[in-house]
Design an enzyme around this catalytic site. Structure first.
Site, PDB file in Angstrom:
ATOM      1  NE  ARG A   1      -3.840   0.739   1.937  1.00  0.00           N
ATOM      2  CZ  ARG A   1      -5.057   0.900   2.466  1.00  0.00           C
ATOM      3  NH1 ARG A   1      -5.250   1.692   3.519  1.00  0.00           N
ATOM      4  NH2 ARG A   1      -6.095   0.254   1.966  1.00  0.00           N
TER       5      ARG A   1
ATOM      6  CB  CYS B   1     -13.900   1.493   0.428  1.00  0.00           C
ATOM      7  SG  CYS B   1     -13.285   3.192   0.517  1.00  0.00           S
TER       8      CYS B   1
ATOM      9  NE  ARG C   1     -10.378  -5.024   1.147  1.00  0.00           N
ATOM     10  CZ  ARG C   1      -9.570  -4.006   1.496  1.00  0.00           C
ATOM     11  NH1 ARG C   1     -10.102  -2.902   1.983  1.00  0.00           N
ATOM     12  NH2 ARG C   1      -8.264  -4.081   1.307  1.00  0.00           N
TER      13      ARG C   1
HETATM   14  N1  NVA Z   1      -9.821   6.842  -1.394  1.00  0.00           N
HETATM   15  C1  NVA Z   1      -9.405   6.487  -0.064  1.00  0.00           C
HETATM   16  C2  NVA Z   1      -9.668   5.033   0.183  1.00  0.00           C
HETATM   17  C3  NVA Z   1      -9.272   4.538   1.543  1.00  0.00           C
HETATM   18  C4  NVA Z   1      -9.490   3.071   1.727  1.00  0.00           C
HETATM   19  C5  NVA Z   1      -7.932   6.811   0.125  1.00  0.00           C
HETATM   20  O1  NVA Z   1      -7.156   6.587  -0.813  1.00  0.00           O
HETATM   21  O2  NVA Z   1      -7.575   7.326   1.173  1.00  0.00           O
HETATM   22  N1   CP Z   2     -11.121   0.161   2.743  1.00  0.00           N
HETATM   23  C1   CP Z   2      -9.831   0.108   3.158  1.00  0.00           C
HETATM   24  O1   CP Z   2      -8.903  -0.188   2.382  1.00  0.00           O
HETATM   25  O2   CP Z   2      -9.659   0.358   4.480  1.00  0.00           O
HETATM   26  P1   CP Z   2      -8.269   0.581   5.242  1.00  0.00           P
HETATM   27  O3   CP Z   2      -7.704   1.907   4.773  1.00  0.00           O
HETATM   28  O4   CP Z   2      -8.636   0.584   6.681  1.00  0.00           O
HETATM   29  O5   CP Z   2      -7.339  -0.539   4.887  1.00  0.00           O
END
Ligand code: NVA
Ligand code: CP
Length: 302
Positions: free
Chosen positions: A105, A260, A288
């Site tokens: 991530r 989400c 998830r």
């Molecule tokens: N669009 C949001 C999604 C978080 C799961 C972000 O990138 O922060």
């Molecule tokens: N929806 C999602 O990806 O949540 P987190 O940022 O908590 O991982």
């Protein structure tokens, strides 16, 4: 050594593979609820690299690989040499020589591609600035569970044309549904991706028009991770796109709605909808876990 199978966007799956993955996720969920043993990934190690915060992604991947008999390593960007400037390519060669699977991530999507190019093992995109494909596995599983196949249905995305929106656009062309993106000017999704999606995806400025006859309404935060400084200036233009009961009333009578998470209650979605007894948002979050277990099995079976 064979080339590893990566999951950087949904387009790394065929439509058939995505449907099969969703059905496998539903089966894994039933097995777990029944208390059956699941050891399909016994001894496998997943490295999880995070340079952005997470609750769901971290917990679901770590719990998921553990439930399947493997183990997870949490690597925060700040605590590894990646955070001190070790090249991504060098890190990829080293980390992937020691584990079976990597989840990343981070900010730039290109960084995940660079890691994957040098990785000896499958790499999973756990969210970048451009895409969040794992979220779509869970969202699509949820729709399939509650309503059946999403093909031919209408979905309306409300708000910022962001990373999750981009992954919805890919889902629309893979699973053959109509996606209307309701967003203000300046918040459109990627024009190149829009073009690639052809007639599966359109943009509509009027949210009341966009949600008409929609079977699923979806939204997300107005300022994504990395955009915190723009939070206050984004509220004005995005406010008309709030997911609320008034818009839900214009959608199809049995419309579902998703988010989400994490949500900003009473910004992009009302607290009333978050707390509604029949919302599928919590089911979506739980999925998830199941969807990513199916994903890890798929990538490691290649
Ligand atoms: N669009 C949001 C999604 C978080 C799961 C972000 O990138 O922060
Ligand atoms: N929806 C999602 O990806 O949540 P987190 O940022 O908590 O991982």
């Amino acid at each position: 050594m064979s080339t590893p199978r990566h999951f950087l966007t949904l387009m790394d799956l065929s439509a058939g593979e995505l449907r099969a993955l969703i059905h496998r996720a539903i089966a894994l969920k039933a097995q777990r609820k029944a208390g059956d043993d699941q050891h399909s990934l016994a001894g496998k190690i997943l490295a999880m690299i995070f340079t952005k915060a997470s609750t769901r992604t971290r917990v679901s991947f770590e719990a998921g690989i553990t439930q399947l008999g493997g183990n997870a390593l949490f690597l925060s960007g700040a605590d590894t040499q990646l955070g001190r400037g070790e090249p991504i390519e060098d890190s990829a060669r080293v980390i992937s020589s020691m584990v079976d699977l990597v989840m990343i991530r981070t900010f730039a999507h290109r960084d995940v591609e660079r890691f994957a190019e040098q990785s000896a093992v499958p790499v999973i995109n756990g969210l970048t600035d451009d895409y969040h494909p794992c979220q779509l596995l869970a969202d699509m599983q949820t729709f399939f569970e509650v309503r059946g196949d999403i093909s031919g249905h209408k979905v309306c995305w409300l708000g910022d044309g962001n990373n999750v929106c981009h992954s919805y656009m890919n889902a629309a062309r893979l699973l053959d549904f109509e996606l209307v993106v309701a967003c203000p000017e300046g918040y459109d999704p990627s024009p190149a991706l829009l073009e690639a999606c052809g007639n599966h995806v359109t943009i509509e400025r009027d949210p009341a028009v966009a949600v008409k006859q929609a079977h699923l309404l979806v939204t997300d935060v107005w300022a994504s991770m990395g955009q915190e400084a723009e939070q206050s200036e984004r509220i004005g233009p995005l406010a008309p796109y709030q997911l609320n009961q008034a818009l839900l009333d214009i959608a199809a009578p049995d419309a579902l709605y998703m988010h989400c998470l994490p949500a900003h209650r009473d910004e992009e979605i009302t607290a009333e909808l978050m707390d509604a007894p029949d919302t599928v948002i919590w089911q979506e979050a739980e999925n998830r876990l199941h969807a990513q277990k199916a994903l890890m099995e798929l990538l490691l079976s290649a």
